[in-house]
Enzyme design. Structure first.
Site, PDB file in Angstrom:
ATOM      1  N   TYR A 142      24.235  32.545  53.361  1.00 50.33           N
ATOM      2  CA  TYR A 142      24.777  33.975  53.750  1.00 50.33           C
ATOM      3  C   TYR A 142      26.240  33.638  54.163  1.00 50.33           C
ATOM      4  O   TYR A 142      27.035  34.378  54.018  1.00 50.33           O
ATOM      5  CB  TYR A 142      24.006  34.704  55.073  1.00 50.33           C
ATOM      6  CG  TYR A 142      23.043  35.277  54.208  1.00 50.33           C
ATOM      7  CD1 TYR A 142      21.828  34.712  53.616  1.00 50.33           C
ATOM      8  CD2 TYR A 142      22.892  36.693  54.181  1.00 50.33           C
ATOM      9  CE1 TYR A 142      20.971  35.425  53.320  1.00 50.33           C
ATOM     10  CE2 TYR A 142      22.047  37.516  53.981  1.00 50.33           C
ATOM     11  CZ  TYR A 142      20.837  36.851  53.302  1.00 50.33           C
ATOM     12  OH  TYR A 142      19.611  37.420  52.854  1.00 50.33           O
ATOM     13  N   LYS A 193      12.718  23.345  52.775  1.00 49.98           N
ATOM     14  CA  LYS A 193      12.609  22.843  51.362  1.00 49.98           C
ATOM     15  C   LYS A 193      13.128  21.377  51.409  1.00 49.98           C
ATOM     16  O   LYS A 193      14.042  20.823  50.644  1.00 49.98           O
ATOM     17  CB  LYS A 193      13.269  23.731  50.402  1.00 49.98           C
ATOM     18  CG  LYS A 193      13.101  23.336  48.874  1.00 49.98           C
ATOM     19  CD  LYS A 193      11.621  23.760  48.516  1.00 49.98           C
ATOM     20  CE  LYS A 193      11.599  23.368  46.807  1.00 49.98           C
ATOM     21  NZ  LYS A 193      10.138  23.666  46.580  1.00 49.98           N
ATOM     22  N   ASP A 225       8.198  27.443  49.303  1.00 52.96           N
ATOM     23  CA  ASP A 225       7.204  27.758  48.162  1.00 52.96           C
ATOM     24  C   ASP A 225       5.684  27.876  48.787  1.00 52.96           C
ATOM     25  O   ASP A 225       5.141  29.028  48.431  1.00 52.96           O
ATOM     26  CB  ASP A 225       7.504  26.891  46.712  1.00 52.96           C
ATOM     27  CG  ASP A 225       7.493  25.403  46.978  1.00 52.96           C
ATOM     28  OD1 ASP A 225       7.493  25.082  48.251  1.00 52.96           O
ATOM     29  OD2 ASP A 225       7.451  24.578  45.994  1.00 52.96           O
ATOM     30  N   ASP A 249      14.728  35.858  55.052  1.00 50.48           N
ATOM     31  CA  ASP A 249      15.011  37.064  54.303  1.00 50.48           C
ATOM     32  C   ASP A 249      13.812  37.312  53.229  1.00 50.48           C
ATOM     33  O   ASP A 249      13.416  38.329  53.354  1.00 50.48           O
ATOM     34  CB  ASP A 249      16.432  36.870  53.545  1.00 50.48           C
ATOM     35  CG  ASP A 249      16.741  38.375  52.796  1.00 50.48           C
ATOM     36  OD1 ASP A 249      16.503  39.269  53.311  1.00 50.48           O
ATOM     37  OD2 ASP A 249      17.067  38.267  51.607  1.00 50.48           O
ATOM     38  N   ASP A 253      10.471  40.107  53.731  1.00 48.48           N
ATOM     39  CA  ASP A 253      10.021  41.043  52.844  1.00 48.48           C
ATOM     40  C   ASP A 253       8.654  40.845  52.548  1.00 48.48           C
ATOM     41  O   ASP A 253       7.662  42.069  52.463  1.00 48.48           O
ATOM     42  CB  ASP A 253      10.804  41.126  51.713  1.00 48.48           C
ATOM     43  CG  ASP A 253      12.043  42.022  51.777  1.00 48.48           C
ATOM     44  OD1 ASP A 253      12.421  42.279  52.941  1.00 48.48           O
ATOM     45  OD2 ASP A 253      12.343  42.858  50.905  1.00 48.48           O
TER      46      ASP A 253
HETATM   47  C1  IPM Z   1      17.802  41.915  55.849  1.00 50.04           C
HETATM   48  C2  IPM Z   1      18.488  42.449  54.468  1.00 50.04           C
HETATM   49  C3  IPM Z   1      19.770  42.132  54.590  1.00 50.04           C
HETATM   50  C4  IPM Z   1      19.908  40.571  54.630  1.00 50.04           C
HETATM   51  C5  IPM Z   1      20.873  42.446  53.397  1.00 50.04           C
HETATM   52  C6  IPM Z   1      20.900  44.240  53.790  1.00 50.04           C
HETATM   53  C7  IPM Z   1      22.179  42.391  53.677  1.00 50.04           C
HETATM   54  O1  IPM Z   1      18.016  42.217  53.333  1.00 50.04           O
HETATM   55  O2  IPM Z   1      18.022  42.389  56.879  1.00 50.04           O
HETATM   56  O3  IPM Z   1      16.652  41.575  55.528  1.00 50.04           O
HETATM   57  O4  IPM Z   1      19.961  40.140  53.582  1.00 50.04           O
HETATM   58  O5  IPM Z   1      19.853  40.021  55.472  1.00 50.04           O
HETATM   59 MG    MG Z   2      16.124  41.295  53.704  1.00 48.20          MG
END
Ligand code: IPM
Ligand code: MG
Length: 360
Positions: A142, A193, A225, A249, A253
């Site tokens: 990032y 990894k 993975d 990240d 999710d």
């Molecule tokens: C998160 C989001 C952010 C990230 C985006 C919106 C930049 O997906 O907070 O997980 O990738 O960190």
């Molecule tokens: Mg995210």
């Protein structure tokens, strides 16, 4: 206690869920005799439109001067499919993380018994799953050296992101992981990894050196993975996961959908300056203005805010109120039971506020 809160509502459904988050914060503060003041500040697409910067200096100063930041969400579809846009709302979020030194992102994944049937996974796999992902937030790809798409000397278009980590960056986030593991079931999984990436080998080396300092915690190592697979096959395996920015990240999710609704998961980001509390879901522009989003992740972020200041009863009351709303089917459409009442952001928020006010 006196609390100065910076309020960054952002874009999409942000302002609507924030309204309920603030209402809950105020109700709890009132109940327990805390003095709270709020200062709103611009961020995201909204800030680009108004002042041309997704995280303006004034917002930074407001955040720095506050005791905590309550953040909702940023993002706007008009930027999503435009890879050449010079500024993007997400840069505001990244700038906030970097400038406030928020290197530790704490994302709990908890299941609610009454909602396990909403999970895409089988009930018996999900019931009781309860883990925390500690995501490194200010390093890795990032923030490493970048080159945007450009034609190189050989006439080929290329681009570059660098996954850079230094030992101090790795060590401090691992310590956060160990602290959480110690307070929980004493099981830390370091996700990397290391079979491919040099940066991951640094993570593993540092973790192997540190694990002796935490003999009470069981440390294991897992390739990312494999971790992604394990999270679906056996989410209850995990207690505390610690991992780098990009892996965190993606895995969070994935983790969020285990529980059945992304609208339920709060997070905290902490580090060297003001901590930030925010839902993990995005700005959901399609839901904007429709009063249909779920305010619970924002409200639970307020619980995390209180708990950060060691105000445990305050946090517990919010959690109790959220559980009560779910039990009584006071739920937004995506988690409502068949034939259940119609409740939007406002109604769920108001119900929770009322519950808090009615408690002796
Ligand atoms: C998160 C989001 C952010 C990230 C985006 C919106 C930049 O997906 O907070 O997980 O990738 O960190
Ligand atoms: Mg995210």
């Amino acid at each position: 206690m006196k609390l100065n809160i910076a309020v960054l509502a952002g874009d999409g459904i942000g302002p609507e869920i924030m309204e309920q988050g603030v209402a809950v914060l105020s109700a709890v503060a009132e109940k327990f005799g805390h003095e709270v003041s709020y200062k709103e500040a611009l961020c995201g697409a909204h800030a680009i439109d108004e002042v041309g910067d997704p995280f303006p200096e004034e917002t930074f100063q407001t955040c720095k001067a506050a005791d905590a930041v309550l953040f909702a969400s940023v993002g706007d579809p008009k930027f999503d499919n435009n890879p050449t846009a010079k500024v993007r709302p997400e840069q505001g979020l990244l700038a906030m993380r970097k400038k406030l030194g928020l290197y530790a992102n704490i994302r709990p994944v908890e299941t609610f018994d009454c909602l396990v049937h909403k999970s895409p996974l089988k009930d018996e796999l999900v019931r009781g799953a309860d883990f925390v992902c500690i995501r490194e937030l200010t390093g890795g790809m990032y923030f490493g050296k970048k080159q945007e798409p450009a034609v190189n000397a050989d006439g080929v278009e290329d681009a570059l992101d660098t996954n850079y980590y230094s030992r101090p960056e790795v060590e401090r986030i691992l310590r956060v992981g160990y602290q959480y593991a110690r307070q929980r079931r004493k099981h830390l999984t370091v996700v990397d990894k290391a079979n491919v990436l040099a940066s991951s080998r640094l993570w593993r080396k540092v973790a192997q050196e540190m694990m002796g300092e935490y003999p009470d915690v069981q440390t294991d190592f897992m390739y990312v993975d494999n971790a992604a697979m394990r999270m679906i096959q056996d989410p209850r395996f995990f207690d505390v996961i610690v991992t780098e920015n990009t892996f965190g990240d993606i895995l969070t999710d994935e983790g969020s959908c285990i529980t059945g609704s992304m609208g339920l998961l709060p997070s905290a980001s902490t580090g060297s300056s003001t901590p930030v509390f925010e839902p993990i879901h995005g700005s959901w522009p399609q839901g904007k203005g429709l009063n249909i989003a779920n305010p619970l992740a924002q409200i639970l972020s307020v619980a995390m805010l209180f708990e950060y200041f060691d105000l445990k009863k305050e946090g517990a009351l919010i959690r109790e109120a959220v559980n009560a709303s779910l039990d009584q089917n006071v739920r937004t459409p995506e988690i409502q039971v068949e034939g259940g009442g119609k409740y939007g952001i406002k109604e769920v928020g108001a119900w929770i506020v009322k519950y808090i006010e009615s408690k002796k």
